[in-house]
Design an enzyme around this catalytic site. Structure first.
Site, PDB file in Angstrom:
ATOM      1  N   GLU A  32      28.949  11.772  30.098  1.00 42.29           N
ATOM      2  CA  GLU A  32      27.764  11.153  29.492  1.00 42.29           C
ATOM      3  C   GLU A  32      28.112  10.425  28.191  1.00 42.29           C
ATOM      4  OE1 GLU A  32      24.513  14.319  31.339  1.00 42.29           O
ATOM      5  OE2 GLU A  32      24.730  14.144  29.170  1.00 42.29           O
ATOM      6  N   THR A  74      13.466  22.863  29.350  1.00 47.53           N
ATOM      7  CA  THR A  74      13.051  21.530  29.822  1.00 47.53           C
ATOM      8  C   THR A  74      11.550  21.320  29.633  1.00 47.53           C
ATOM      9  OG1 THR A  74      14.804  21.650  31.480  1.00 47.53           O
ATOM     10  CG2 THR A  74      13.099  19.982  31.819  1.00 47.53           C
ATOM     11  N   LYS A  97      14.487  10.525  23.273  1.00 40.40           N
ATOM     12  CA  LYS A  97      13.883   9.788  24.378  1.00 40.40           C
ATOM     13  C   LYS A  97      12.729   8.880  23.911  1.00 40.40           C
ATOM     14  CE  LYS A  97      15.074  13.192  27.967  1.00 40.40           C
ATOM     15  NZ  LYS A  97      14.526  14.050  29.061  1.00 40.40           N
ATOM     16  N   ARG A 148      12.029  20.742  21.543  1.00 37.87           N
ATOM     17  CA  ARG A 148      11.007  20.482  22.564  1.00 37.87           C
ATOM     18  C   ARG A 148       9.720  21.246  22.268  1.00 37.87           C
ATOM     19  NH1 ARG A 148      15.282  20.327  27.635  1.00 37.87           N
ATOM     20  NH2 ARG A 148      15.453  18.066  27.787  1.00 37.87           N
ATOM     21  N   ASN A 179       9.821  14.925  27.206  1.00 33.34           N
ATOM     22  CA  ASN A 179      10.261  16.122  26.485  1.00 33.34           C
ATOM     23  C   ASN A 179      11.217  15.830  25.339  1.00 33.34           C
ATOM     24  OD1 ASN A 179      12.445  15.535  28.057  1.00 33.34           O
ATOM     25  ND2 ASN A 179      12.542  17.493  29.113  1.00 33.34           N
ATOM     26  N   PHE A 236      10.493  13.784  40.974  1.00 28.96           N
ATOM     27  CA  PHE A 236      10.167  13.156  39.691  1.00 28.96           C
ATOM     28  C   PHE A 236      11.115  12.020  39.309  1.00 28.96           C
ATOM     29  CE2 PHE A 236      12.710  17.018  38.688  1.00 28.96           C
ATOM     30  CZ  PHE A 236      13.770  16.453  37.998  1.00 28.96           C
ATOM     31  N   ARG A 241      21.864  22.754  23.612  1.00 24.77           N
ATOM     32  CA  ARG A 241      20.839  23.216  24.563  1.00 24.77           C
ATOM     33  C   ARG A 241      19.946  24.272  23.901  1.00 24.77           C
ATOM     34  NH1 ARG A 241      20.274  20.217  29.451  1.00 24.77           N
ATOM     35  NH2 ARG A 241      18.744  21.856  29.786  1.00 24.77           N
ATOM     36  N   TYR A 278      20.778   9.312  35.597  1.00 22.65           N
ATOM     37  CA  TYR A 278      20.077  10.452  36.196  1.00 22.65           C
ATOM     38  C   TYR A 278      20.315  10.554  37.705  1.00 22.65           C
ATOM     39  CZ  TYR A 278      17.563  11.797  31.931  1.00 22.65           C
ATOM     40  OH  TYR A 278      17.237  12.257  30.681  1.00 22.65           O
ATOM     41  N   HIS A 295      17.325  14.712  25.264  1.00 23.37           N
ATOM     42  CA  HIS A 295      18.250  15.083  26.347  1.00 23.37           C
ATOM     43  C   HIS A 295      19.412  15.858  25.748  1.00 23.37           C
ATOM     44  CE1 HIS A 295      21.003  14.694  29.776  1.00 23.37           C
ATOM     45  NE2 HIS A 295      21.935  14.386  28.896  1.00 23.37           N
TER      46      HIS A 295
HETATM   47  P1  IDP Z   1      17.089  18.936  31.152  1.00 23.07           P
HETATM   48  O1  IDP Z   1      16.752  17.609  30.484  1.00 23.07           O
HETATM   49  O2  IDP Z   1      16.492  20.101  30.417  1.00 23.07           O
HETATM   50  O3  IDP Z   1      18.563  19.111  31.426  1.00 23.07           O
HETATM   51  P2  IDP Z   1      16.781  18.372  33.994  1.00 23.07           P
HETATM   52  O4  IDP Z   1      16.392  19.367  35.011  1.00 23.07           O
HETATM   53  O5  IDP Z   1      18.205  17.914  33.965  1.00 23.07           O
HETATM   54  O6  IDP Z   1      16.331  18.921  32.562  1.00 23.07           O
HETATM   55  O7  IDP Z   1      15.837  17.112  34.195  1.00 23.07           O
HETATM   56  C1  IDP Z   1      16.125  15.869  33.586  1.00 23.07           C
HETATM   57  C2  IDP Z   1      14.837  15.306  33.012  1.00 23.07           C
HETATM   58  O8  IDP Z   1      13.932  15.044  34.088  1.00 23.07           O
HETATM   59  C3  IDP Z   1      14.055  16.265  32.110  1.00 23.07           C
HETATM   60  O9  IDP Z   1      14.534  16.314  30.786  1.00 23.07           O
HETATM   61  C4  IDP Z   1      12.664  15.690  32.199  1.00 23.07           C
HETATM   62  O10 IDP Z   1      12.511  14.497  31.385  1.00 23.07           O
HETATM   63  C5  IDP Z   1      12.599  15.294  33.665  1.00 23.07           C
HETATM   64  N1  IDP Z   1      12.071  16.395  34.510  1.00 23.07           N
HETATM   65  C6  IDP Z   1      12.689  17.555  34.863  1.00 23.07           C
HETATM   66  N2  IDP Z   1      11.912  18.331  35.640  1.00 23.07           N
HETATM   67  C7  IDP Z   1      10.760  17.627  35.799  1.00 23.07           C
HETATM   68  C8  IDP Z   1       9.528  17.901  36.507  1.00 23.07           C
HETATM   69  O11 IDP Z   1       9.355  18.942  37.145  1.00 23.07           O
HETATM   70  N3  IDP Z   1       8.555  16.937  36.419  1.00 23.07           N
HETATM   71  C9  IDP Z   1       8.711  15.766  35.726  1.00 23.07           C
HETATM   72  N4  IDP Z   1       9.847  15.484  35.051  1.00 23.07           N
HETATM   73  C10 IDP Z   1      10.855  16.393  35.078  1.00 23.07           C
HETATM   74 MG    MG Z   2      19.794  18.062  32.659  1.00 18.88          MG
END
Ligand code: IDP
Ligand code: MG
Length: 140
Positions: A127, A92, A10, A103, A113, A58, A86, A50, A116
């Site tokens: 994807e 996350t 990212k 991460r 973070n 968010f 993963r 997304y 992805h």
């Molecule tokens: P993942 O990337 O671990 O699969 P997801 O829940 O799919 O997590 O969320 C997608 C992306 O959205 C995350 O990687 C992160 O960049 C962002 N994100 C997820 N939860 C939050 C939050 O609570 N606050 C701000 N950004 C978030």
């Molecule tokens: Mg995700």
């Protein structure tokens, strides 16, 4: 296709000059990189990628973040690639990511973070197709 997943390095990690360390981490963990390119997502592309999160509070910040600079997108190959990747990236929220995960090592915040990873084989297929045409992916 259960041996493939989509990874994104990212914009925060690119900005922090961590691309090489993350690619080393990918290779050291036994993934083969079968496609890779550096891109700068448009707002429309980030919104579509997304879209599953469009009702989340968010979402608009996430789209801004993902379009703030270039990303590196990769197709990774390994047995049970989705789960393996993963596990390699960690939770996350980097504060909750296990020691030694990408991460944990390289991410700053729950939004910024570093990487992805696809969350299912079905989404991995979608994807990968979102970013790569068939002639950009190594066949073996
Ligand atoms: P993942 O990337 O671990 O699969 P997801 O829940 O799919 O997590 O969320 C997608 C992306 O959205 C995350 O990687 C992160 O960049 C962002 N994100 C997820 N939860 C939050 C939050 O609570 N606050 C701000 N950004 C978030
Ligand atoms: Mg995700």
């Amino acid at each position: 296709m259960s041996n493939r997943t989509l990874a994104i390095i990212k914009p925060d990690a690119i900005q922090n000059r961590l691309t090489g360390k993350i690619i080393d981490h990918i290779l050291d963990n036994g993934f083969d990189i079968i496609a890779m390119k550096k891109i700068h997502l448009s707002v429309a592309e980030a919104k579509e990628f997304y879209a599953i999160h469009k009702e989340k509070p968010f979402y608009s910040d996430l789209v801004s973040f993902m379009t703030s600079g270039p990303c590196v997108v990769l197709t990774l190959q390994k047995e049970e690639a989705v789960e393996a990747w993963r596990n390699t990236i960690g939770a996350t929220d980097p504060a909750e990511a296990s020691p030694g995960t990408i991460r944990n090592l390289y991410a700053d915040t729950v939004q910024n973070n570093a990487v992805h990873g696809s969350d299912s084989d079905e989404n991995a297929i979608k994807e990968i197709a979102f970013f790569f045409s068939i002639n950009e992916i190594l066949m073996n």
